[in-house]
Design a protein around this motif. Structure first.
Motif, PDB file in Angstrom:
ATOM      1  N   GLU A 342       0.780  -1.328  -0.130  1.00  0.00           N
ATOM      2  CA  GLU A 342       0.152   0.001  -0.079  1.00  0.00           C
ATOM      3  C   GLU A 342       0.885   1.249  -0.031  1.00  0.00           C
ATOM      4  O   GLU A 342       0.455   2.162  -0.617  1.00  0.00           O
ATOM      5  CB  GLU A 342      -0.914   0.076   1.181  1.00  0.00           C
ATOM      6  N   LEU A 343       1.944   1.305   0.538  1.00  0.00           N
ATOM      7  CA  LEU A 343       2.807   2.419   0.869  1.00  0.00           C
ATOM      8  C   LEU A 343       3.672   2.496  -0.650  1.00  0.00           C
ATOM      9  O   LEU A 343       4.487   3.322  -0.572  1.00  0.00           O
ATOM     10  CB  LEU A 343       3.636   2.256   2.050  1.00  0.00           C
ATOM     11  N   GLY A 344       3.657   1.567  -1.480  1.00  0.00           N
ATOM     12  CA  GLY A 344       4.381   1.849  -2.686  1.00  0.00           C
ATOM     13  C   GLY A 344       5.586   1.015  -2.848  1.00  0.00           C
ATOM     14  O   GLY A 344       6.288   0.954  -3.801  1.00  0.00           O
ATOM     15  N   GLY A 345       5.730  -0.071  -1.615  1.00  0.00           N
ATOM     16  CA  GLY A 345       6.745  -1.084  -2.085  1.00  0.00           C
ATOM     17  C   GLY A 345       6.859  -2.019  -3.141  1.00  0.00           C
ATOM     18  O   GLY A 345       5.576  -2.677  -3.360  1.00  0.00           O
ATOM     19  N   ASP A 346       7.738  -2.004  -4.090  1.00  0.00           N
ATOM     20  CA  ASP A 346       7.696  -2.849  -5.187  1.00  0.00           C
ATOM     21  C   ASP A 346       8.888  -3.787  -5.305  1.00  0.00           C
ATOM     22  O   ASP A 346       9.054  -4.297  -6.382  1.00  0.00           O
ATOM     23  CB  ASP A 346       7.680  -2.013  -6.590  1.00  0.00           C
TER      24      ASP A 346
END
Length: 388
Positions: A342-346
């Motif tokens: 959700e926080l943008g971790g990819d």
């Protein structure tokens, strides 16, 4: 690491005694509980958007020498564990699990950890000294008592972990790919000291040994207030433990890249790893940092292992707070991964949640709830702006 795949063409012959279940005593004898059950060990894994890298994980029940286990808890905690009171089969049983970034380690580390023998330490040490550079002054660490091949004493778990990690490097030295490819690895050994024996998830007294090499986080959550107790420190060149070790032996070769990240020799984020053999003479070591802790099982709710794809996004406190209150370990692991994404971790990411005797008994408020909600809203706002 720039690359996270290690290939090995000459895998040693290993006698495998480990298995994917844990034996539990019952009125009818011993029953087998599968480790793959989401109520026994919770695991989630995501490859993220970096297709050239992948986390791997593994867990198994090992069969180890009970005298070695006795010496380990005697040395670390002053407890003279009586394995005869437990019985031959149960006294050898420990849970072995962890996270790594190599398919080779997932396939071979369990068996290698079980099978390494002190008789090879003298030859291994001679190979280590041949690396030169940093290792010219290496004294052997936890392996020192057996370097001359004269000690009859059994190894401790610290010595076994050190031997296993160095053996990985020696095995990989035959592969040219391992010169420039590296893997981090962190393993946790859970050893019940109860008599009669109990499994790790209900043990009243539990010896925890963590052998750590890289940047996996291994965290304990206390039932009293959900306080977090870290069992690992990231092995980056600017970290306390590593900066002391490297400056004492090598001086400084720390370079900051264009993203502001510290790199050893201008290339490596981690200064302890398996593989990356071309950097070993410059202080990059497979020697694990080994920490132990004696647990009153009911005081601890669970243990969490996360790879850097998670820990780069979430604090230790956020990780344990996301897991507390979950109905089972699998759900707890899913919550941690989901919030990271959700926080943008990819990045590729792995979470392993291991329940202890205090599972479901965490008291006190969720201390990071408001912070997580704020961060979630910030991430949503940033995503909206990006799409405009």
């Amino acid at each position: 690491m720039a690359h996270r795949y290690l290939n090995f063409s000459r895998t040693p012959v290993i006698v495998r005694r480990y298995h994917d279940y844990i034996r539990v005593a019952s009125q009818g004898g011993l029953m087998r509980v599968p480790l793959s059950s989401p109520k026994v060990v919770g695991v989630v894994n995501s490859r993220g958007n970096r297709s050239h890298q992948e986390d791997f994980y593994g867990y198994a029940t090992l069969s180890l020498n009970p005298e070695e286990l006795r010496l380990s808890v005697k040395k670390a905690h002053g407890i003279d564990w009586d394995y005869d009171a437990v019985g031959e089969v149960m006294s050898r049983q420990v849970l072995h699990g962890g996270s790594a970034v190599s398919q080779y380690l997932r396939q071979e580390l369990h068996g290698l950890f079980e099978s390494v023998d002190k008789s090879v330490i003298a030859d291994l040490f001679a190979w280590i000294k041949e690396i030169g550079g940093y290792f010219k002054r290496f004294k052997g660490g936890a392996l020192a008592p057996w370097i001359e091949g004269k000690s009859d004493e059994e190894m401790t778990l610290e010595a076994r972990a050190t031997l296993a990690f160095f053996e990985v490097d020696r095995n990989l030295s035959a592969d040219s790919v391992a010169q420039t490819c590296g893997a981090t690895a962190s393993v946790a050994i859970l050893h019940s000291l109860d008599a009669p024996s109990t499994p790790f998830f209900s043990a009243k007294t539990l010896a925890l040994t963590v052998a750590h090499c890289g940047d996996t986080r291994v965290l304990l959550c206390n039932t009293e207030g959900g306080k977090v107790f870290p069992m690992t420190e990231n092995h980056h060149a600017d970290a306390r433990v590593e900066s002391i070790r490297l400056r004492r032996m090598m001086g400084s070769s720390l370079i900051t890249d264009s993203y502001g990240e510290s790199r050893w020799m201008g290339a490596l984020a981690n200064t302890r790893c398996l593989g990356d053999l071309r950097y070993k003479r410059f202080g990059v070591t497979p020697e694990p940092e080994v920490r132990t802790k004696l647990l009153n099982g009911e005081d601890w709710a669970f243990m969490v292992l996360v790879s850097d794809g998670i820990s780069s996004m979430l604090s230790d406190a956020e990780i344990v707070d996301l897991a507390r209150g979950a109905p089972d370990p699998k759900t707890a692991a899913e919550r941690i991964l989901a919030f990271s994404e959700e926080l943008g971790g990819d990045d590729n990411a792995t979470t392993i949640v291991v329940p202890l005797a205090g599972w479901g008994k965490v008291t006190g408020p969720d201390s990071t709830k408001d912070l997580r909600e704020y961060r979630r809203n910030q991430a949503v706002g940033s995503e909206r702006q990006r799409r405009m």
